[in-house]
Enzyme design. Structure first.
Site, mmCIF file in Angstrom:
data_model
loop_
_atom_site.group_PDB
_atom_site.id
_atom_site.type_symbol
_atom_site.label_atom_id
_atom_site.label_comp_id
_atom_site.label_asym_id
_atom_site.label_seq_id
_atom_site.Cartn_x
_atom_site.Cartn_y
_atom_site.Cartn_z
ATOM 1 N N HIS A 169 -7.690 -5.259 -1.221
ATOM 2 C CA HIS A 169 -6.538 -4.428 -0.883
ATOM 3 C C HIS A 169 -5.755 -5.063 0.259
ATOM 4 O O HIS A 169 -6.261 -5.210 1.374
ATOM 5 C CB HIS A 169 -6.984 -3.019 -0.481
ATOM 6 C CG HIS A 169 -5.844 -2.083 -0.242
ATOM 7 N ND1 HIS A 169 -5.042 -1.603 -1.256
ATOM 8 C CD2 HIS A 169 -5.352 -1.540 0.910
ATOM 9 C CE1 HIS A 169 -4.115 -0.810 -0.756
ATOM 10 N NE2 HIS A 169 -4.281 -0.756 0.554
ATOM 11 N N SER A 212 0.828 -1.204 0.000
ATOM 12 C CA SER A 212 0.000 0.000 0.000
ATOM 13 C C SER A 212 0.870 1.265 0.000
ATOM 14 O O SER A 212 1.630 1.494 -0.928
ATOM 15 C CB SER A 212 -0.964 -0.040 1.194
ATOM 16 O OG SER A 212 -1.987 0.913 1.065
ATOM 17 N N ASP A 262 -9.303 -4.065 -6.294
ATOM 18 C CA ASP A 262 -8.798 -3.318 -5.144
ATOM 19 C C ASP A 262 -9.668 -2.080 -4.937
ATOM 20 O O ASP A 262 -9.715 -1.198 -5.790
ATOM 21 C CB ASP A 262 -7.347 -2.900 -5.388
ATOM 22 C CG ASP A 262 -6.665 -2.311 -4.151
ATOM 23 O OD1 ASP A 262 -7.361 -1.650 -3.347
ATOM 24 O OD2 ASP A 262 -5.456 -2.502 -3.994
#
Length: 404
Positions: free
Chosen positions: A355, A195, A326
């Site tokens: 995600h 991320s 995502d």
């Protein structure tokens, strides 16, 4: 079937019909194919990695988790937190007293390969996805893992009036150099970023270019376009779920370290009252990050933090892993053309995964798909480098991880 039968058995039918549909859906998801899209220049080196990594071609999600939102939520809630006792080192990173925490899961041995792990927004070594990555890498590759924390994250103290920033790679650069100094230049070093950490890692790799001292990298669920990701997070549903939770985490972060930011002489343009009233990530970045780092406005910050423009400059073997569903970092931000012009990049676009989740199996309580991909990739790179590490505990010396 008579009306009287339907009337008498309506409750049974009310339960049976959706249950049958759900079961049929799960069975279909068990037998269907989930081919991934692999984007790369078919060089000899890339073809070798693909041949060694059959896991790249398909990700089979948990059948009863049927969309990216559920996958993302269950990825946080479902897996237990493995117990790991870390050795923490505080590394000075600037002249103003700034430090970051680096958690070693074990003390490295001479010649033992290293995996650096970069966490997501306000995360750290106490996140499930970080610990399961450590467990997987160590158990299957006997690799030593080090978690590099952003400033003030991972239950560490902020030691200067400067928070982390998605556009700043200096702390990572200092950390990688510190680890390389400890293990030497002959020991393989890899990094995986998740991320926010994936975006910072991408930018770092591009900035370093041919001078990069890593031997490989994995970029997982990155936001390559921060303007796109922020706009996505400001949709109605996202604002009331992901955006709200992440903003609350950021406010909690700034409250934890507020004694640094209340000193108006060091940060005259930072208004803490406005920061605490932030409703979205954009609000927080406008009130906290922009004045600290001197950006013109929040859009200028997001432009500088977007890592997509750095992909073309990467000069070490790098794997990109992103899910098409995502909900936080849209895959539309991934610049396919740049990947197809850089022989050092391999990108995997999975059909599902959410995600930073990638749960698999009927009861996904342990390793996730990203763990398998990272381990397979590192194993292939070590083979490509003709590097073999044999753990002989009685003969190998432990390396000193203390800051000199």
């Amino acid at each position: 079937m008579s009306w009287s039968f339907l009337k008498n058995h309506s409750r049974t039918l009310f339960l049976a019909i959706p249950s049958t549909v759900a079961l049929a859906g799960c069975i279909w998801r068990m037998i269907k194919k989930y081919p991934s899209t692999i984007i790369m220049i078919p060089t000899e080196e890339n073809q070798f990695i693909l041949k060694q990594c059959p896991s790249f071609y398909e990700y089979r999600p948990t059948p009863w988790i049927f969309n990216g939102h559920l996958m993302t939520v269950f990825g946080v809630l479902f897996r237990p937190l493995p117990e790991i006792i870390f050795q923490r080192v505080l590394l000075p990173v600037d002249d103003s007293g700034g430090t970051i925490a680096i958690d070693w899961h074990t003390q490295p041995r001479s010649g033992q390969p290293i995996l650096i792990i970069l966490h997501g927004l306000t995360g750290g070594s106490d996140n499930e996805y970080v610990r399961w990555m450590i467990m997987s890498a160590y158990s299957q590759l006997d690799i030593c893992c080090a978690v590099i924390h952003a400033r003030g994250c991972g239950r560490s103290q902020l030691t200067s009036p400067r928070s982390f920033c998605a556009a700043d790679t200096n702390d990572l650069r200092m950390s990688v150099q510190y680890i390389r100094t400890i293990v030497g230049y002959e020991t393989p070093m890899f990094a995986v970023g998740y991320s926010l950490g994936a975006g910072i890692l991408t930018k770092y790799l591009g900035e370093e270019g041919t001078d990069c001292i890593l031997n490989g990298a994995i970029i997982c669920c990155a936001s390559f376009d921060m303007l796109l990701s922020t706009a996505n997070m400001e949709q109605w549903l996202h604002t009331r779920t992901y955006n709200r939770r992440l903003t609350n985490n950021l406010i909690r972060y700034i409250r934890q370290h507020e004694h640094h930011f209340l000193k108006t002489e060091s940060l005259p343009n930072l208004n803490m009252n406005e920061a605490y009233q932030s409703k979205t990530i954009r609000d927080f970045d406008r009130h906290v990050i922009v004045p600290q780092y001197g950006f013109r406005d929040v859009d200028h910050y997001y432009t500088e933090a977007s890592s997509k423009k750095w992909l073309k400059f990467i000069r070490i073997s790098t794997l990109i892993l992103s899910a098409m569903d995502d909900p936080i970092c849209p895959i539309d931000g991934l610049p396919t053309d740049d990947i197809l012009q850089n022989p050092y990049l391999i990108a995997i676009k999975t059909l599902e995964g959410g995600h930073v989740s990638y749960l698999q199996g009927w009861w996904p309580r342990t390793y996730s798909y990203d763990n398998i991909v990272v381990v397979d990739y590192i194993k292939a790179r070590l083979k490509q480098m003709n590097y073999q590490y044999k753990n002989k505990i009685e003969e190998e010396k432990l390396l000193n991880i203390n800051v000199q």
